[in-house]
Design a protein around this motif. Sequence first.
Motif, mmCIF file in Angstrom:
data_model
loop_
_atom_site.group_PDB
_atom_site.id
_atom_site.type_symbol
_atom_site.label_atom_id
_atom_site.label_comp_id
_atom_site.label_asym_id
_atom_site.label_seq_id
_atom_site.Cartn_x
_atom_site.Cartn_y
_atom_site.Cartn_z
ATOM 1 N N VAL A 367 -66.793 -11.377 72.755
ATOM 2 C CA VAL A 367 -67.473 -10.656 73.825
ATOM 3 C C VAL A 367 -68.977 -10.768 73.611
ATOM 4 O O VAL A 367 -69.530 -10.190 72.667
ATOM 5 C CB VAL A 367 -67.037 -9.180 73.871
ATOM 6 N N GLY A 368 -69.632 -11.535 74.474
ATOM 7 C CA GLY A 368 -71.081 -11.665 74.401
ATOM 8 C C GLY A 368 -71.773 -10.558 75.173
ATOM 9 O O GLY A 368 -71.328 -10.173 76.254
ATOM 10 N N VAL A 369 -72.859 -10.024 74.624
ATOM 11 C CA VAL A 369 -73.602 -8.929 75.259
ATOM 12 C C VAL A 369 -75.069 -9.336 75.375
ATOM 13 O O VAL A 369 -75.705 -9.688 74.378
ATOM 14 C CB VAL A 369 -73.468 -7.617 74.465
ATOM 15 N N TYR A 389 -86.258 1.819 75.265
ATOM 16 C CA TYR A 389 -85.519 1.289 74.120
ATOM 17 C C TYR A 389 -84.151 0.779 74.581
ATOM 18 O O TYR A 389 -83.478 1.393 75.411
ATOM 19 C CB TYR A 389 -85.328 2.359 73.052
ATOM 20 N N ASP A 390 -83.741 -0.348 74.007
ATOM 21 C CA ASP A 390 -82.464 -0.981 74.373
ATOM 22 C C ASP A 390 -81.308 -0.195 73.763
ATOM 23 O O ASP A 390 -81.020 -0.301 72.567
ATOM 24 C CB ASP A 390 -82.447 -2.431 73.885
ATOM 25 N N ALA A 391 -80.633 0.588 74.580
ATOM 26 C CA ALA A 391 -79.456 1.343 74.134
ATOM 27 C C ALA A 391 -78.165 0.639 74.526
ATOM 28 O O ALA A 391 -77.134 0.782 73.860
ATOM 29 C CB ALA A 391 -79.473 2.758 74.725
ATOM 30 N N ASN A 392 -78.196 -0.126 75.623
ATOM 31 C CA ASN A 392 -76.965 -0.732 76.141
ATOM 32 C C ASN A 392 -76.379 -1.779 75.204
ATOM 33 O O ASN A 392 -75.167 -1.813 74.970
ATOM 34 C CB ASN A 392 -77.229 -1.374 77.508
ATOM 35 N N ARG A 393 -77.237 -2.657 74.676
ATOM 36 C CA ARG A 393 -76.707 -3.757 73.874
ATOM 37 C C ARG A 393 -76.000 -3.255 72.622
ATOM 38 O O ARG A 393 -74.844 -3.647 72.373
ATOM 39 C CB ARG A 393 -77.813 -4.758 73.543
ATOM 40 N N PRO A 394 -76.620 -2.394 71.808
ATOM 41 C CA PRO A 394 -75.866 -1.887 70.645
ATOM 42 C C PRO A 394 -74.637 -1.082 71.043
ATOM 43 O O PRO A 394 -73.617 -1.118 70.348
ATOM 44 C CB PRO A 394 -76.893 -1.032 69.901
ATOM 45 N N ASP A 409 -73.851 -11.086 69.801
ATOM 46 C CA ASP A 409 -75.137 -10.579 70.274
ATOM 47 C C ASP A 409 -75.939 -11.725 70.893
ATOM 48 O O ASP A 409 -76.385 -12.632 70.199
ATOM 49 C CB ASP A 409 -75.897 -9.953 69.104
ATOM 50 N N LEU A 410 -76.111 -11.657 72.223
ATOM 51 C CA LEU A 410 -76.872 -12.680 72.937
ATOM 52 C C LEU A 410 -78.330 -12.290 73.128
ATOM 53 O O LEU A 410 -79.088 -12.996 73.803
ATOM 54 C CB LEU A 410 -76.219 -12.969 74.291
ATOM 55 N N ASP A 418 -85.660 -18.765 83.964
ATOM 56 C CA ASP A 418 -85.445 -19.760 82.914
ATOM 57 C C ASP A 418 -84.867 -19.169 81.633
ATOM 58 O O ASP A 418 -83.868 -19.685 81.102
ATOM 59 C CB ASP A 418 -86.744 -20.508 82.628
ATOM 60 N N PRO A 419 -85.459 -18.093 81.081
ATOM 61 C CA PRO A 419 -84.849 -17.531 79.868
ATOM 62 C C PRO A 419 -83.457 -16.960 80.118
ATOM 63 O O PRO A 419 -82.585 -17.022 79.243
ATOM 64 C CB PRO A 419 -85.845 -16.447 79.430
ATOM 65 N N LEU A 420 -83.226 -16.410 81.324
ATOM 66 C CA LEU A 420 -81.902 -15.880 81.644
ATOM 67 C C LEU A 420 -80.872 -17.015 81.712
ATOM 68 O O LEU A 420 -79.762 -16.901 81.179
ATOM 69 C CB LEU A 420 -81.950 -15.125 82.969
ATOM 70 N N ARG A 421 -81.273 -18.124 82.345
ATOM 71 C CA ARG A 421 -80.370 -19.278 82.430
ATOM 72 C C ARG A 421 -80.034 -19.796 81.029
ATOM 73 O O ARG A 421 -78.874 -20.104 80.718
ATOM 74 C CB ARG A 421 -81.018 -20.383 83.258
ATOM 75 N N ALA A 422 -81.045 -19.886 80.188
ATOM 76 C CA ALA A 422 -80.814 -20.372 78.819
ATOM 77 C C ALA A 422 -79.898 -19.437 78.047
ATOM 78 O O ALA A 422 -79.023 -19.890 77.282
ATOM 79 C CB ALA A 422 -82.149 -20.527 78.097
ATOM 80 N N ALA A 423 -80.075 -18.134 78.242
ATOM 81 C CA ALA A 423 -79.226 -17.163 77.538
ATOM 82 C C ALA A 423 -77.780 -17.253 78.016
ATOM 83 O O ALA A 423 -76.838 -17.158 77.215
ATOM 84 C CB ALA A 423 -79.765 -15.751 77.758
ATOM 85 N N LEU A 424 -77.565 -17.440 79.317
ATOM 86 C CA LEU A 424 -76.203 -17.580 79.839
ATOM 87 C C LEU A 424 -75.567 -18.882 79.367
ATOM 88 O O LEU A 424 -74.365 -18.922 79.049
ATOM 89 C CB LEU A 424 -76.216 -17.509 81.363
ATOM 90 N N ASP A 425 -76.357 -19.947 79.315
ATOM 91 C CA ASP A 425 -75.833 -21.213 78.795
ATOM 92 C C ASP A 425 -75.385 -21.053 77.344
ATOM 93 O O ASP A 425 -74.314 -21.532 76.943
ATOM 94 C CB ASP A 425 -76.894 -22.309 78.882
ATOM 95 N N GLN A 426 -76.229 -20.387 76.565
ATOM 96 C CA GLN A 426 -75.877 -20.158 75.160
ATOM 97 C C GLN A 426 -74.640 -19.267 75.058
ATOM 98 O O GLN A 426 -73.734 -19.518 74.262
ATOM 99 C CB GLN A 426 -77.045 -19.496 74.429
ATOM 100 N N GLY A 427 -74.590 -18.222 75.892
ATOM 101 C CA GLY A 427 -73.445 -17.312 75.865
ATOM 102 C C GLY A 427 -72.153 -17.992 76.239
ATOM 103 O O GLY A 427 -71.091 -17.709 75.653
ATOM 104 N N ALA A 428 -72.193 -18.918 77.209
ATOM 105 C CA ALA A 428 -70.981 -19.619 77.621
ATOM 106 C C ALA A 428 -70.421 -20.482 76.498
ATOM 107 O O ALA A 428 -69.215 -20.744 76.449
ATOM 108 C CB ALA A 428 -71.267 -20.476 78.849
#
Length: 591
Positions: A367-369, A389-394, A409-410, A418-428
């Motif tokens: 499960v990637g987040v 502060y990022d509460a959702n990811r943890p 952890d993504l 561009d960074p969102l596309r790269a993060a989704l590519d990495q997550g896939a």
Amino acid sequence: MRIYGVAGWKNAGKTGLMERLVAEITARGFTVSTVKHAHHRFDVDQPGRDSYRHREAGAREVLLSSSNRWALMHELRELDEPTLAQHLSRLEPCDLVLIEGYKRDDHPKIEAHRAETGNPLIAPDDPTVRAVASDVALPDLLIPVFDLDDTMALADFVMREVGLIAADTAKPDITPPRLKNDCFALPPGVSWVPVDDALARLQERLSVVVGTENIAADAGLGRVLAEPVLAARSNPPGANSAVDGYGFAHGATGSGPQLLPLVDGRAAAGVPFAGAVPQGQAIRILTGALLPPGVDTVVLQEDVTLAEGHVAFEGQVRPGANARAAGEDVLAGDMAIEAGRLLRAPEIALAHAIGAPMVQVRKRLRVGVLSTGDEIVASGSTMAAGKTYDANRPMLLSLAESWGYEPVDLGHVTDARDPLRAALDQGAGRADVILTSGGASAGEEDHVSALLSAEGEMKTWRIAIKPGRPLALALWDNVPVFGLPGNPVAALVCTLIFGRPAFSMLAGAGWVTPQGFMVPAAFEKNKKPGRREYLRARMNEDGQVDVFKSEGSGRISGLSWAGGLVELGDAAQQISRGDLVRYYPYASFGI
């Protein structure tokens, strides 16, 4: 009797392999005995020992006993050495007998081989050698060749050969196909989706996306069974006593006072009585001991009187009293645990009890987040009021881990394509399913939904739910993406209601439905029609359910204050104190 041998020339590694095989197979829950053919100059007794003196004095047999073990030595003198078959007949029943040596006998064997000895292989000339365990590669052999130190593979081979585990236990690692591109498509004209319809569509369209692997049951906690677990042997394997007491044949007793003579000896767990109990006699028997021939009923020791080698008790005793039948729990060959079950401590215990120490399970769902948003920063990194502060990811990573999945952890990306596309590519590439938080609506800064619509397979479901509503469901490179709201309360509620059953389907455990309870309300509320609502709630000391003081989806403290959620239906409701409402404890969602 199942037998298998380890043969080989001197210094080939036979004894070391025997030692490892015994340890591995017994660790899997099976009973193993061994027979060792010693060198001609070896003796089982030593000069100076009391037992040696007995033998030298002329005793034909010497039984040596201690609190640790006993051994019976039989003097051959002028007799021929007994055959392997004669030795095997002396052993008590067990699951497997491993034989070291006796390479000329016709039982199946593994040949141990070390190249440094320079000895030729037995295998090419002996059809009873089924495999070779060697410290070098032997590509020209027509039978299986194993690494001499690969104990697990060698144990699997032997156990399959003798039938202790199914021949098809080792299965290929096959990954199911990805989800179809239209799995999240809504019917034409549908915009708002009721919660029940959304759940039904997910259940219908999702399927398993993870492969399988063969693991030890001991390592299976929290894993999903990919195939049923079949009983290699019955549980219990033999009829035995459920109590400490005295056993006898029921047919030899009647009503009124009973008086039976006791045979010499007793039956204990792991130390069965060697003979049969004659009709009309009784035997001392302890809990878990096998019932000797001639015994089918046991009377409690508290219900008897002992005197002068006899046992007295009041009849009539029920036939089969205090006796467990062989296989009364599970019979050999029966399905003990069905596929799709989550392995807990009870399932692991059952697997071992029936001789299934290895199980076929689904690989852990990954499960990637991914967190999104310009305003999101790591906790404690700044005190600026404009940053969150990022509460959702943890929260979501720990939630995935608590459900037995592998959290991936993504990281966090800003509101840019561009960074969102790269993060989704990495997550896939790293995950089987992706959770994003934030950017799931249709605003100008909602880049998650925009990118998924432009370059993925995006289906925005406007769920009739509070908190929540926008839930972006999409495929990115055929990997399902759940686009969650950015508010932590809404993100958690949507994950509990939609993510948990969906992940369970993807992981191979089937659809899961939380168990709710009707309890009296300790609050009042006038609910409007149109959306299903979930309120942070907890039980009070009077057995009623309270709700958090605020329904704001940014009030994270309410998630910690609560012990679960109150669900209010889609229709309008006027709730008064004492009215019954449906309450889901957090435990019903697996947390």
